[in-house]
Design a protein around this motif. Structure first.
Motif, mmCIF file in Angstrom:
data_model
loop_
_atom_site.group_PDB
_atom_site.id
_atom_site.type_symbol
_atom_site.label_atom_id
_atom_site.label_comp_id
_atom_site.label_asym_id
_atom_site.label_seq_id
_atom_site.Cartn_x
_atom_site.Cartn_y
_atom_site.Cartn_z
ATOM 1 N N MET A 1 0.825 -1.212 0.000
ATOM 2 C CA MET A 1 0.000 0.000 0.000
ATOM 3 C C MET A 1 0.857 1.258 0.000
ATOM 4 O O MET A 1 0.560 2.221 -0.718
ATOM 5 C CB MET A 1 -0.929 -0.012 1.203
ATOM 6 C CG MET A 1 -2.113 -0.957 1.078
ATOM 7 S SD MET A 1 -3.236 -0.564 -0.301
ATOM 8 C CE MET A 1 -3.814 1.069 0.156
ATOM 9 N N VAL A 2 1.909 1.270 0.797
ATOM 10 C CA VAL A 2 2.791 2.437 0.813
ATOM 11 C C VAL A 2 3.443 2.623 -0.551
ATOM 12 O O VAL A 2 3.552 3.752 -1.061
ATOM 13 C CB VAL A 2 3.852 2.310 1.924
ATOM 14 C CG1 VAL A 2 4.895 3.410 1.807
ATOM 15 C CG2 VAL A 2 3.189 2.353 3.295
ATOM 16 N N ASN A 3 3.865 1.531 -1.164
ATOM 17 C CA ASN A 3 4.428 1.605 -2.511
ATOM 18 C C ASN A 3 3.414 2.175 -3.498
ATOM 19 O O ASN A 3 3.756 2.998 -4.357
ATOM 20 C CB ASN A 3 4.871 0.219 -2.983
ATOM 21 C CG ASN A 3 5.375 0.240 -4.419
ATOM 22 O OD1 ASN A 3 6.350 0.895 -4.747
ATOM 23 N ND2 ASN A 3 4.677 -0.479 -5.291
ATOM 24 N N GLY A 4 2.157 1.738 -3.345
ATOM 25 C CA GLY A 4 1.109 2.266 -4.205
ATOM 26 C C GLY A 4 0.920 3.761 -4.029
ATOM 27 O O GLY A 4 0.794 4.512 -5.005
ATOM 28 N N TYR B 1 -7.752 -0.151 -4.482
ATOM 29 C CA TYR B 1 -7.752 1.053 -3.652
ATOM 30 C C TYR B 1 -7.221 2.275 -4.393
ATOM 31 O O TYR B 1 -7.397 3.405 -3.930
ATOM 32 C CB TYR B 1 -6.936 0.804 -2.384
ATOM 33 C CG TYR B 1 -7.444 -0.374 -1.590
ATOM 34 C CD1 TYR B 1 -8.732 -0.385 -1.077
ATOM 35 C CD2 TYR B 1 -6.637 -1.502 -1.386
ATOM 36 C CE1 TYR B 1 -9.214 -1.476 -0.371
ATOM 37 C CE2 TYR B 1 -7.114 -2.586 -0.673
ATOM 38 C CZ TYR B 1 -8.403 -2.577 -0.165
ATOM 39 O OH TYR B 1 -8.874 -3.657 0.533
ATOM 40 N N PHE B 2 -6.585 2.037 -5.542
ATOM 41 C CA PHE B 2 -6.039 3.132 -6.330
ATOM 42 C C PHE B 2 -6.829 3.375 -7.615
ATOM 43 O O PHE B 2 -6.603 4.373 -8.295
ATOM 44 C CB PHE B 2 -4.567 2.858 -6.644
ATOM 45 C CG PHE B 2 -3.719 2.796 -5.401
ATOM 46 C CD1 PHE B 2 -3.215 3.953 -4.838
ATOM 47 C CD2 PHE B 2 -3.466 1.582 -4.771
ATOM 48 C CE1 PHE B 2 -2.461 3.914 -3.668
ATOM 49 C CE2 PHE B 2 -2.712 1.526 -3.605
ATOM 50 C CZ PHE B 2 -2.209 2.703 -3.050
ATOM 51 N N SER B 3 -7.765 2.492 -7.923
ATOM 52 C CA SER B 3 -8.633 2.707 -9.082
ATOM 53 C C SER B 3 -9.313 4.065 -9.045
ATOM 54 O O SER B 3 -9.410 4.739 -10.088
ATOM 55 C CB SER B 3 -9.688 1.590 -9.164
ATOM 56 O OG SER B 3 -9.112 0.349 -9.484
ATOM 57 N N PRO B 4 -9.821 4.536 -7.884
ATOM 58 C CA PRO B 4 -10.495 5.838 -7.866
ATOM 59 C C PRO B 4 -9.617 6.991 -8.321
ATOM 60 O O PRO B 4 -10.115 7.944 -8.934
ATOM 61 C CB PRO B 4 -10.893 6.014 -6.394
ATOM 62 C CG PRO B 4 -10.876 4.656 -5.806
ATOM 63 C CD PRO B 4 -9.838 3.893 -6.562
#
Length: 321
Positions: A153-156, A285-288
């Motif tokens: 998640m942090v990488n994302g 979680y990053f699609s938006p």
């Protein structure tokens, strides 16, 4: 102070946090939703809620106390309802984190911890607010409960800016075609699911209704078959936002139905931008963020062909309300 350090400081002061509340209005409230969605999906003990600011003020949850973290958000930091909510949360003893683009704003002064986000300069900068809100949620979860996918998640959160910048490079032809096709429609319906649900909502109420004065409605596509699908017909205009994640099956089901009845459908699909391969396991979680950035280009092209700038208002900021 870095976000990781903010949460570490709060944990030292409040080791028994039970509730996390996200509070904002309009687009800022919607941009808190992916954080709320992530935390609600992964927390085992924390209670999570998202409020529009005045409901938080008028119907204040009983859980707003010294065992709560409140994240408030306003782009310019001047939204009166959100500033009042931030002050209320402080009065109730909660730890208050404010997210704003203006570090000298009223909201910036009505919090314990301030996170200033970017906005100008690029489409990825416009997603900084949403991304910082998500990173706050990631740190809350990891520091209070532990989270096995923390590093991913942090990488994302670190990588998403470059992914967005690449994604927006290719969509101008589709955005222009959308604008030409939808410019005269009397109403446009927008739907999605999962972490992207509130992107559909904010595009409907902010970009279309507020900034283009176009009638619009939005709904979760899991609810599509429980009422809204009755208005589906040939050439009825829809925008469908498709996630790269667990709720994609709902998006796909809605698309199948729209195509079955030849509805006028524009699809913006997170998978088209390689999100799953770039951020395996956490893409939903990053699609938006990717979809929001792409939608911004669609809105800009719509504004051009309709000769109606996105900055044009007749009520907002112009009279007392």
């Amino acid at each position: 102070m870095e976000i990781k350090d903010i949460i570490a400081t709060i944990k030292k002061e409040k080791p028994n946090v039970k509730s996390v509340y996200y509070v904002g209005c309009g687009a800022s409230q919607a941009e808190l939703y992916p954080a709320k969605y992530f935390l609600e999906a992964n927390a085992k003990a924390l209670r999570i809620a998202l409020y529009t600011a005045n409901e938080f003020n008028y119907a204040t949850p009983k859980g707003l106390n010294e065992d709560a973290i409140v994240v408030t958000c306003s782009l310019g930091g001047t939204t009166p309802e959100t500033v009042a909510a931030s002050k209320l949360a402080m009065e109730k003893g909660a730890a208050v984190i404010a997210i704003t683009n203006n570090g000298e704003s009223p909201l910036a002064k009505a919090c314990h911890y301030l996170v200033v986000h970017n906005w100008e300069g690029s489409y990825s900068a416009k997603m900084d607010k949403m991304n910082k809100a998500l990173l706050i949620a990631v740190e809350i979860l990891n520091q209070y409960e532990g989270f096995e996918t923390y590093d991913a998640m942090v990488n994302g959160c670190n990588s998403i800016y470059g992914i967005i910048d690449e994604a927006v490079k290719s969509v101008l032809p589709e955005a222009k075609a959308f604008a030409d096709s939808y410019k005269d429609d009397e109403v446009i319906y927008v739907m999605s699911s999962g972490a992207t649900h509130k992107v559909a909502y904010s595009f409907s109420i902010c970009l279309l209704m507020e900034m283009q004065w176009m009638n619009s409605g939005s709904f979760h596509d899991g609810e599509f078959f429980h009422g809204p699908f009755e208005i589906t017909d040939k050439n009825v205009p829809f925008i469908l936002l498709m996630n790269d994640g667990r709720t994609r099956a709902m998006d796909s089901r809605a698309l199948t139905f729209l195509e079955r009845f030849d509805a006028k459908t524009t699809v913006i699909d997170a998978k088209d931008f390689g999100l799953g391969s770039l951020l395996p396991g956490v893409a939903e979680y990053f699609s938006p963020m990717v979809i929001s950035a792409v939608l911004r280009i669609y809105a800009e092209q719509l504004a051009i062909v309709r000769n109606h700038p996105l900055t044009k208002r007749r009520y907002m900021w112009k009279l007392e309300y």
